[in-house]
Write a protein that holds these residues in place. Structure first.
Motif, PDB file in Angstrom:
ATOM      1  N   ASP A  93       0.829  -1.195   0.000  1.00 28.05           N
ATOM      2  CA  ASP A  93       0.000   0.000   0.000  1.00 28.05           C
ATOM      3  C   ASP A  93       0.872   1.256   0.000  1.00 28.05           C
ATOM      4  OD1 ASP A  93      -2.420   1.498   0.174  1.00 28.05           O
ATOM      5  OD2 ASP A  93      -2.054   1.779   2.309  1.00 28.05           O
ATOM      6  N   GLN A  94       1.877   1.287   0.865  1.00 26.84           N
ATOM      7  CA  GLN A  94       2.755   2.447   0.924  1.00 26.84           C
ATOM      8  C   GLN A  94       3.614   2.568  -0.331  1.00 26.84           C
ATOM      9  OE1 GLN A  94       4.974   2.475   4.588  1.00 26.84           O
ATOM     10  NE2 GLN A  94       3.148   2.750   5.854  1.00 26.84           N
ATOM     11  N   GLU A  97       1.415   4.094  -3.073  1.00 28.86           N
ATOM     12  CA  GLU A  97       1.169   5.502  -2.789  1.00 28.86           C
ATOM     13  C   GLU A  97       2.429   6.337  -3.013  1.00 28.86           C
ATOM     14  OE1 GLU A  97      -0.496   5.945   1.084  1.00 28.86           O
ATOM     15  OE2 GLU A  97      -2.513   5.346   0.433  1.00 28.86           O
ATOM     16  N   ARG A 100       2.763   6.969  -6.766  1.00 27.76           N
ATOM     17  CA  ARG A 100       1.800   7.990  -7.178  1.00 27.76           C
ATOM     18  C   ARG A 100       2.212   9.363  -6.663  1.00 27.76           C
ATOM     19  NH1 ARG A 100      -3.445   6.907  -8.626  1.00 27.76           N
ATOM     20  NH2 ARG A 100      -4.221   8.510  -7.195  1.00 27.76           N
ATOM     21  N   HIS A 101       2.758   9.410  -5.460  1.00 26.16           N
ATOM     22  CA  HIS A 101       3.195  10.676  -4.875  1.00 26.16           C
ATOM     23  C   HIS A 101       4.319  11.292  -5.716  1.00 26.16           C
ATOM     24  CE1 HIS A 101       4.179  13.576  -1.684  1.00 26.16           C
ATOM     25  NE2 HIS A 101       5.459  13.292  -1.945  1.00 26.16           N
ATOM     26  N   ALA A 124      -2.289  11.381  -4.050  1.00 26.28           N
ATOM     27  CA  ALA A 124      -1.584  10.108  -4.168  1.00 26.28           C
ATOM     28  C   ALA A 124      -2.215   8.996  -3.336  1.00 26.28           C
ATOM     29  CB  ALA A 124      -0.121  10.278  -3.754  1.00 26.28           C
ATOM     30  N   LYS A 125      -3.188   9.323  -2.541  1.00 31.90           N
ATOM     31  CA  LYS A 125      -3.807   8.328  -1.675  1.00 31.90           C
ATOM     32  C   LYS A 125      -4.483   7.239  -2.507  1.00 31.90           C
ATOM     33  CE  LYS A 125      -3.123   9.456   2.662  1.00 31.90           C
ATOM     34  NZ  LYS A 125      -2.521   8.494   3.603  1.00 31.90           N
ATOM     35  N   LEU A 126      -4.412   6.020  -2.004  1.00 25.89           N
ATOM     36  CA  LEU A 126      -5.061   4.881  -2.644  1.00 25.89           C
ATOM     37  C   LEU A 126      -5.925   4.152  -1.626  1.00 25.89           C
ATOM     38  CD1 LEU A 126      -2.330   3.270  -4.925  1.00 25.89           C
ATOM     39  CD2 LEU A 126      -4.501   4.244  -5.645  1.00 25.89           C
TER      40      LEU A 126
END
Length: 293
Positions: A93-94, A97, A100-101, A124-126
């Protein structure tokens, strides 16, 4: 029908139970059975793909690639499954993200790691905070499938690696003598013959995978274990039209029967596949079939 079910005082025991088992929340537990089956349907081939890649890398003559394959097998097999399940969900998950960030927020001037917190820009949150509930559930399910595939792929890699080594060397030497290239020997001789040696181990791995599906509950996915606990807990008349005591034992008993029937059906199918694969093969199973004929 719904008006009839709305007044539990007028119902007999059978009618009451029929209405109780068809409530909206009970539809959720029936749908969660589909969630478990979908997990298995996606995870099994994905784990097999990870396993095949790991086994191929482990037997590679390229040393770094061989180290990568062997390391993948050794590390995942040497750590408790629950630790990996909890680790990979957070790590993946991190990781997504963070990617994307870096793409969406190149001007971000604050550290991503702030103490124990992992902070990225809102874009950027998923999934995004304003995303629909089904998006959150689908993303959680995707992380669960990927985690299952990575963990069980390591076990599959170990099985396939052993199966590749079990194929008689004489088969490979004969292919080489006929002028086949290493790639042709691998795909036309080694891979087709290794499955008969791999299937017993893969069968056991399939059974373990079935028994591991309740770990979805720990990964935040509302599976049959989650709903069995929620629906089986004591309910009072203040909060439901169908009050009852603590029925969790009966719900989990139903889960036990479900898993026993599922594993039994799997055993029958796998046994038929094994008989088909060993027919005419120079193995103990194939020899037994030849003598029986």
């Amino acid at each position: 029908m719904f008006g009839f079910c709305a007044d539990p005082d007028t119902l007999g025991n059978v009618a009451w139970m029929a209405c109780y088992l068809t409530t909206g929340k009970h539809m959720a537990i029936y749908l969660s059975v589909g969630t478990v089956l979908l997990l298995l349907a996606i995870t099994a081939p994905a784990a097999l793909a990870f396993g095949f890649a790991g086994a191929s890398a482990a037997r590679s003559r390229v040393l770094p690639l061989s180290w990568l394959g062997r390391g993948y097998i050794a590390i995942v097999r040497g750590v408790p499954d629950i630790a990996f399940f909890l680790f990979f969900v957070i790590a993946l998950d991190q990781f997504f993200e963070w990617i994307r960030h870096e793409v969406k927020c190149p001007d971000w001037d604050q550290p991503i790691r702030q103490g124990n917190d992992f902070v990225v820009c809102a874009e950027a949150k998923l999934p995004l905070g304003n995303a629909a509930q089904w998006v959150h559930e689908t993303y959680g399910f995707f992380l669960a499938v990927l985690t299952f595939a990575i963990v069980f792929g390591a076990f599959a890699a170990n099985v396939l690696y052993g199966a590749m080594r079990a194929v008689p060397r004489a088969q490979m030497e004969t292919a080489e003598a006929y002028g086949m290239s290493p790639r042709q020997c691998y795909w036309r001789i080694l891979v087709p013959q290794m499955w008969v040696y791999a299937l017993p181990g893969l069968s056991n791995l399939w059974m373990v995978l079935i028994k591991a599906t309740p770990l979805l509950f720990l990964l935040g996915v509302e599976d049959i274990v989650y709903w069995a606990r929620e629906l089986g807990g004591a309910k009072t008349a203040r909060f439901t039209d169908y009050p009852h005591g603590d029925w969790r034992m009966w719900y989990f008993l139903a889960l036990l029967v479900f898993y026993l029937l599922f594993t039994r059906a799997s055993e029958i199918v796998l046994d038929r596949i094994m008989k088909r694969l060993t027919h005419g093969q120079a193995t103990a199973g194939g020899e037994a079939q030849r003598k029986a004929a």
